[in-house]
Design an enzyme around this catalytic site. Structure first.
Site, short mmCIF file in Angstrom:
data_model
loop_
_atom_site.label_atom_id
_atom_site.label_comp_id
_atom_site.label_asym_id
_atom_site.label_seq_id
_atom_site.Cartn_x
_atom_site.Cartn_y
_atom_site.Cartn_z
CG ASP A 47 -2.26 0.62 0.99
OD1 ASP A 47 -2.28 1.85 0.86
OD2 ASP A 47 -3.28 -0.09 0.91
CG HIS A 89 -5.62 3.50 1.30
ND1 HIS A 89 -5.31 2.20 0.98
CD2 HIS A 89 -6.91 3.67 0.99
CE1 HIS A 89 -6.38 1.62 0.47
NE2 HIS A 89 -7.37 2.48 0.46
CB SER A 233 -9.55 0.46 -0.24
OG SER A 233 -9.13 0.85 -1.51
#
Lengths: 270, 255
Positions: A47, A89, A233
């Site tokens: 990520d 994220h 996600s």
């Protein structure tokens, strides 16, 4: 609106229907992960990096950054110790995995940089790193639509499959094929409305195979804070966390065996 | 007149590409503006904007917007490493963030400069050629999704894909125009049409002229006088290219 993406069609309205799961001994979920904490399982988060100091993450066993490097033989280089989360994220995904499987050994593999150039080569390099370093589960809440990379992603996804590394990939919300999420060798995930972290629905009309909680979820983010966010996600690390618990209780299961167990414990499996 | 050599042909063709870049945003902007107005309406949102990835992949440039803060956000360039739009461009994944203020990397300064700071953002990637991310569409402060179905991200993803078709079509026309221009100036070239296009993609001149063209485009946006200046300079460059470095030609008559 007649052409909704596969995952949206599959989980809307009456849902994907029912299918027959493996007859696991006893209560299926208890057999699958009852009492398991993820201990002994190595999980990589490919990520934007992971903030190890975030309370939802707690700790990291390691972190690397994979960066495009045209001078390198493989087109990328791996930088040890680079884990700073550039967006928040990756920390969100790591926090979800930790909440479901608190004792996993978490590794951050940062492949997203500050520039779009070399995105695919770094992403591909990150998967390769995870396979070569014996990760049991890899969370990938990102995808590529670059057809030039179809074969390379397919190859590394197969390598992972045969090496015993389970790739858990977010499906894309946009039409068209995305890689590696559409490959049969991975577990692909989309978001569905759910309040429970262990909600799991099997999609009887793949390529997107599983639906999990991913809408309006409170997730870890930058600066030690949290946000409420939605997207495939965030569904993906829920499945990665459950897979880690399965492997924690049943070490040595292959990716296809873990997928069969996930299918068997899905809420719409008979 | 001697036929131009390969380098001159490439330079003139690259100039054609640069001219296309300099003039394209107006045409593209009209189409995209209409699209973002429609998207804003669909979501009952306060605003909608579209940013495209700059050629070097380092930044996003807002090319169209509708609703609150629209006039202020158009033309703004943000590093791709910033905030929610940057994340979407990097990951290729859609996202809905319900409390933007909690995002430490949210470009608050930019939002404040538009005098509109949203609390909720939907964002989806605009697909480009060959699977690349061409840009990001953002919906600011959408009406509440009472169904909680999550279909809003799927719908935005579809609309973003349609927007991507517009962007790709425009790029295709630019490329065809460049190729046509090259064929015209170099009819006896030994490469075929596809090769000519491929060469242009790699031409250093194309890159530098592309930067130049963007500067002209910004000048043009500053007003008619600046636009005339930009046109004049471009014509001088064209004249230089036509003379093919064979020394000074006749002075041009003032326009």
């Amino acid at each position: 609106m007649t052409d909704l993406p596969e995952w949206s069609r599959a989980f809307a309205g009456e849902g994907p229907g029912r299918s027959r799961g493996l007859p696991l001994p006893g209560e299926r979920r208890d057999w699958a992960w009852g009492g398991a904490t993820g201990a002994g399982v190595r999980v990589a988060v490919i990520d934007s990096g992971v903030d190890a100091a975030h309370p939802a993450v707690g700790r990291l066993a390691g972190s690397v950054a994979v960066e495009a490097d045209p001078e390198a033989e493989e087109g990328y280089r791996v930088v040890d110790g680079a884990g700073e989360d550039l967006y928040g994220h990756g920390t969100a995904c790591a926090g979800i995995i930790r909440s479901l499987a608190p004792d996993v050994e978490l590794h951050s593999v940062r492949v997203l940089g500050r520039n779009l150039k070399g995105r695919s080569v770094a992403f591909h390099g990150g998967i390769r790193w995870a396979v070569e370093h014996g990760m049991d589960v890899v969370n990938m809440s990102l995808s590529s639509q670059n057809e030039d990379w179809f074969a390379a992603f397919h190859e590394v996804a197969d390598e992972a499959y045969f090496a015993g590394t389970l790739l858990v990939c977010a499906a894309s919300n946009t039409p068209g094929a995305t890689f590696p999420s559409q490959f049969a060798s991975v577990v692909s995930v989309a978001a569905l409305p759910a309040y429970e972290a262990d909600t799991l629905v099997y999609n009887t009309a793949p390529p997107v195979e599983f639906g999990a909680r991913g809408l309006d979820v409170e997730v870890a983010w930058t600066a030690g804070g949290t946000i409420r966010a939605s997207g495939n996600s965030f569904a993906t690390p829920h499945v990665a966390g459950l897979a880690a618990r399965i492997l924690s209780k049943h070490p040595g299961l292959t990716p296809f065996q873990v997928k069969a167990v996930l299918h068997a414990v899905a809420g719409n499996s008979d | 007149m001697h036929p131009p050599d390969g380098r001159q042909a490439a330079l003139v063709a690259a100039l054609g590409d640069a001219l296309g870049t300099a003039t394209a945003p107006d045409g593209l902007g009209e189409e995209v503006r209409a699209a973002v107005a429609g998207i804003r309406e669909v979501f009952g949102a306060a605003a909608c904007s579209v940013a495209l990835v700059e050629p070097d992949g380092s930044a996003l440039r807002f090319i169209a917007a509708d609703g609150r803060g629209a006039a202020e956000i158009v033309g703004v360039v943000l590093p791709v490493g910033r905030g929610i739009a940057g994340w979407v461009a990097m990951s290729g994944e859609s996202i809905r963030v319900a409390d933007v203020a909690a995002d430490g990397r949210f470009a608050r300064d930019v939002a404040e400069s538009t005098r509109f700071v949203p609390s909720t953002i939907l964002a989806a990637p605009v697909p480009g050629p060959r699977g690349a991310v061409a840009g990001v569409v953002e919906v600011l402060e959408p009406a509440p999704d009472d169904t909680g179905s999550g279909r809003e991200l799927a719908v935005l993803g579809l609309l973003a894909a349609q927007l991507g078709s517009v962007v790709r079509l425009r790029a295709l026309y630019d490329a065809l125009g460049t190729g046509l221009l090259r064929s015209l100036v170099d009819p006896d070239g030994d490469g075929d049409f596809d090769d000519a296009l491929a060469t242009l993609v790699d031409a250093e001149e194309a890159t530098s002229l592309g930067d130049l063209a963007r500067a002209f485009r910004d000048l043009a946006a500053a007003g008619p006088d600046a636009a005339r200046l930009a046109e004049r300079v471009l014509l001088e460059v064209a004249d230089f290219a036509r003379r093919g470095h064979r020394g000074p030609g006749r002075p041009r008559a003032p326009r």
